[in-house]
Design an enzyme around this catalytic site. Structure first.
Site, PDB file in Angstrom:
ATOM      1  N   LYS A 133       5.507   3.097   4.191  1.00 20.84           N
ATOM      2  CA  LYS A 133       4.741   3.033   5.447  1.00 20.84           C
ATOM      3  C   LYS A 133       5.250   1.970   6.413  1.00 20.84           C
ATOM      4  O   LYS A 133       5.442   2.241   7.604  1.00 20.84           O
ATOM      5  CB  LYS A 133       3.261   2.790   5.141  1.00 20.84           C
ATOM      6  CG  LYS A 133       2.425   2.617   6.383  1.00 20.84           C
ATOM      7  CD  LYS A 133       0.964   2.801   6.138  1.00 20.84           C
ATOM      8  CE  LYS A 133       0.299   1.547   5.681  1.00 20.84           C
ATOM      9  NZ  LYS A 133      -1.180   1.712   5.626  1.00 20.84           N
ATOM     10  N   ARG A 176      -1.488   8.607   3.554  1.00 20.38           N
ATOM     11  CA  ARG A 176      -1.943   9.412   4.694  1.00 20.38           C
ATOM     12  C   ARG A 176      -0.869   9.581   5.772  1.00 20.38           C
ATOM     13  O   ARG A 176      -1.046  10.335   6.727  1.00 20.38           O
ATOM     14  CB  ARG A 176      -3.213   8.791   5.300  1.00 20.38           C
ATOM     15  CG  ARG A 176      -4.450   9.144   4.492  1.00 20.38           C
ATOM     16  CD  ARG A 176      -5.685   8.542   5.105  1.00 20.38           C
ATOM     17  NE  ARG A 176      -5.782   7.106   4.850  1.00 20.38           N
ATOM     18  CZ  ARG A 176      -6.540   6.259   5.554  1.00 20.38           C
ATOM     19  NH1 ARG A 176      -7.258   6.704   6.557  1.00 20.38           N
ATOM     20  NH2 ARG A 176      -6.577   4.988   5.251  1.00 20.38           N
ATOM     21  N   GLU A 228     -17.678  -3.673   1.703  1.00 19.82           N
ATOM     22  CA  GLU A 228     -16.791  -2.540   1.952  1.00 19.82           C
ATOM     23  C   GLU A 228     -17.627  -1.292   2.209  1.00 19.82           C
ATOM     24  O   GLU A 228     -18.710  -1.129   1.636  1.00 19.82           O
ATOM     25  CB  GLU A 228     -15.858  -2.322   0.755  1.00 19.82           C
ATOM     26  CG  GLU A 228     -14.857  -3.438   0.575  1.00 19.82           C
ATOM     27  CD  GLU A 228     -14.046  -3.687   1.837  1.00 19.82           C
ATOM     28  OE1 GLU A 228     -13.283  -2.797   2.246  1.00 19.82           O
ATOM     29  OE2 GLU A 228     -14.193  -4.773   2.423  1.00 19.82           O
ATOM     30  N   GLY A 281       0.818  -1.220   0.000  1.00 21.39           N
ATOM     31  CA  GLY A 281       0.000   0.000   0.000  1.00 21.39           C
ATOM     32  C   GLY A 281       0.847   1.264   0.000  1.00 21.39           C
ATOM     33  O   GLY A 281       1.989   1.255   0.460  1.00 21.39           O
ATOM     34  N   THR A 310      -6.584  -5.545  -2.367  1.00 21.23           N
ATOM     35  CA  THR A 310      -6.032  -6.635  -1.558  1.00 21.23           C
ATOM     36  C   THR A 310      -6.075  -7.976  -2.299  1.00 21.23           C
ATOM     37  O   THR A 310      -5.159  -8.791  -2.151  1.00 21.23           O
ATOM     38  CB  THR A 310      -6.809  -6.760  -0.239  1.00 21.23           C
ATOM     39  OG1 THR A 310      -8.219  -6.726  -0.515  1.00 21.23           O
ATOM     40  CG2 THR A 310      -6.486  -5.606   0.701  1.00 21.23           C
ATOM     41  N   ASN A 318      33.798  13.172  21.677  1.00 24.01           N
ATOM     42  CA  ASN A 318      34.204  12.091  20.775  1.00 24.01           C
ATOM     43  C   ASN A 318      34.305  12.526  19.320  1.00 24.01           C
ATOM     44  O   ASN A 318      34.793  11.789  18.481  1.00 24.01           O
ATOM     45  CB  ASN A 318      33.219  10.921  20.881  1.00 24.01           C
ATOM     46  CG  ASN A 318      31.794  11.330  20.553  1.00 24.01           C
ATOM     47  OD1 ASN A 318      31.404  12.488  20.736  1.00 24.01           O
ATOM     48  ND2 ASN A 318      30.996  10.405  20.067  1.00 24.01           N
ATOM     49  N   ASP A 330       0.826  -3.511   8.109  1.00 20.53           N
ATOM     50  CA  ASP A 330       0.636  -2.312   8.927  1.00 20.53           C
ATOM     51  C   ASP A 330      -0.198  -2.608  10.173  1.00 20.53           C
ATOM     52  O   ASP A 330      -0.812  -1.727  10.745  1.00 20.53           O
ATOM     53  CB  ASP A 330      -0.008  -1.188   8.097  1.00 20.53           C
ATOM     54  CG  ASP A 330      -1.336  -1.591   7.489  1.00 20.53           C
ATOM     55  OD1 ASP A 330      -1.837  -2.692   7.811  1.00 20.53           O
ATOM     56  OD2 ASP A 330      -1.875  -0.810   6.689  1.00 20.53           O
ATOM     57  N   LYS A 334      26.367   6.684  24.464  1.00 17.24           N
ATOM     58  CA  LYS A 334      26.269   6.101  23.116  1.00 17.24           C
ATOM     59  C   LYS A 334      27.561   5.364  22.814  1.00 17.24           C
ATOM     60  O   LYS A 334      28.632   5.928  23.003  1.00 17.24           O
ATOM     61  CB  LYS A 334      26.044   7.201  22.081  1.00 17.24           C
ATOM     62  CG  LYS A 334      25.688   6.665  20.719  1.00 17.24           C
ATOM     63  CD  LYS A 334      26.259   7.481  19.584  1.00 17.24           C
ATOM     64  CE  LYS A 334      27.753   7.350  19.541  1.00 17.24           C
ATOM     65  NZ  LYS A 334      28.409   8.111  18.497  1.00 17.24           N
TER      66      LYS A 334
END
Ligand code: UD1
Ligand code: CA
Length: 435
Positions: free
Chosen positions: A24, A17, A166, A13, A85, A364, A107, A329
């Site tokens: 994603k 958004r 749907e 996908g 799908t 460092n 997702d 670190k």
């Protein structure tokens, strides 16, 4: 062969958004890409193979998954154009092997292995004959069903599954239904190969709907079993950054609960952030407002925080302490070593029983390269010391308060250096630090 032959993970996908260039499923949750949690879900079923359907950012997704799971039997299928799908699963069909097939979304990182095992059991054992029902799927009663496919049952809420509609194809009455399709399915061997080619795009979105396979099975007289998920939050699917942050909170709570169960004292889980995969020994105390990033390791009976930030490559050996406003670190702290206040410790190997005074900075980075610093056992670093890497501080050596140990300095075992720039001092050890 395990109970599951193939797990197909849909991850092609666009994720528009998310408003992000990053594919994603590569967005990070608690220090690892979202899709890695889904690959874990798949592998928890011990399948013969896992197939990831990738589209946007295919190469990046592939590389990230192979890096996270170098040994696992993972294959990739490309879906060039996102036509739905059903089309996505069809793109993977060449990779599907014998045995039941499970479909997951890349997702949906919070689904639990138990739920997936239950779903497979429902499919395999739930129908007539040895191979069970032809398909089983997960549903959930949603507080807000908007955007989901609605579950239509024959003769009311307790009836058998009739079809999935749907939202964009649904009537107002159908939209009022709160039971929705999660998007996770188990299919008996061969069913997908038989039914996917029959899908049509005649719907509001012009897509090939995987949900139509379930509807077609039912109208051919093969019941599709529906397993209801008790906990809606497990089924969160991530489409927006807001949902990403919700999922993060959910996964964080699980990670903290595991540490608590293993004997790690976390005073305030609400302000403690610990990434996935961090090892922490029993008896360690984590004080509030602390962040421990992926790639850090903490031994037994340590103290961390309040307000500490342990970054990747940090190793705290047993009984060491890192306290207020200290960042580490690529830093190892030996047994019983303490750095309790206001320090930056980067690219440094610190021996055991060292006292790192308040305000110590290991410098460092010279603007181009990072360099390493070594501090020997039982050394005593005075408050406000700046150690400019590369430097080496011997065992039992001492720096005075405010000493600036310049680049390339080597302080021999037991020596005392003071001043700016720091120079050896002859005479007794002075005490200039905090504890
Ligand atoms: C789908 C279901 C819907 C269900 C919902 C749950 C269909 C037709 N509908 O909705 O009933 O309630 O999931 O979230 O299946 N994907 C691809 N390629 C595509 C399309 C999607 O790989 O061409 C992947 C996405 O990356 C995502 C998953 O499939 O991981 C679901 O896609 P999405 O568009 O969010 O779901 P819907 O089709 O809207
Ligand atoms: Ca869609």
């Amino acid at each position: 062969m395990g109970a599951v032959g193939t797990v197909v993970i849909l991850a092609a996908g666009q994720g528009t958004r998310m408003k992000s260039e990053c594919p994603k499923v590569l967005h990070s949750i608690c220090g690892r890409p979202m899709v890695a949690y889904v690959v874990d879900q798949a592998l928890s079923l011990d399948p013969d193979r896992v197939v990831l359907v990738v589209g946007k950012g295919a190469e990046d997704v592939k590389n990230a998954v192979l890096a996270a799971f170098p040994q696992a039997p993972i294959e990739f299928a490309i879906q060039e154009e996102q036509l739905g799908t059903g089309h996505a699963v069809r793109c993977a069909i060449e990779h599907v092997g014998p045995g039941p097939t499970l479909i997951l979304y890349g997702d949906m990182p919070l689904l639990r292995p138990e739920t997936l095992r239950d779903l497979v059991r429902v499919q395999v054992e739930g129908g007539p004959g040895e191979s069970g029902a032809l398909s089983a799927l997960l549903t959930v009663n949603a507080q807000d069903p908007r955007g989901f496919g609605r579950i239509l049952r024959q003769g009311g809420p307790d009836g058998a599954l009739e079809r999935i509609v749907e939202e964009r194809d649904a009537s107002p009455a159908e939209r009022a239904i709160k039971e929705v399709n999660v998007g996770v399915y188990a299919f008996r061997e061969g069913i997908l190969a038989e039914y996917l080619p029959r899908l049509s795009r005649e719907n509001a979105q012009g897509e090939y709907y995987l949900t139509d396979v379930a509807s077609a099975l039912v109208s051919d007289g093969h019941p599709v079993l529906a397993l209801q998920l008790a906990n809606e939050s497990d089924a969160i699917g991530i489409n927006t950054l807001e949902q990403l942050s919700e999922a993060r909170a959910g996964l964080q709570a699980r990670i903290l609960a595991e540490h608590l169960a293993a004997g790690v004292h976390i005073e305030d889980p609400a302000t403690t952030y610990i990434d996935w995969g961090v090892e922490i020994g029993q008896g360690t105390k984590i004080f509030p407002c602390t962040m421990i990033r992926a790639g850090a390791r903490v031994g037994r009976d340590c103290e961390v925080g309040p307000f500490s930030h342990l970054r990747t490559g940090t190793v705290l050996e047993d009984g060491s302490h890192v306290g207020n406003f200290t960042e580490t670190k690529n830093a190892s702290l030996g047994t019983g070593t303490k750095a309790k206040h206001l320090s930056y410790l980067g690219d440094v190997e610190i021996g055991s029983k060292v006292n790192v005074g308040a305000g110590t900075i290991v410098a460092n980075y010279d603007g181009k390269l990072k360099h390493k610093t070594q501090i020997g056992d039982r050394a005593f670093i005075g408050s406000g010391s700046v150690l400019i890497a590369p430097t080496r501080i011997g065992k039992g050596a001492l720096t005075g308060g405010g000493a600036v140990v310049t680049r390339g300095s080597e302080i021999a075992d037991g020596e005392v250096w003071v001043g700016v720039p720091a120079r050896p001092l002859s005479g007794d050890r002075e005490s200039s630090s905090t504890e």
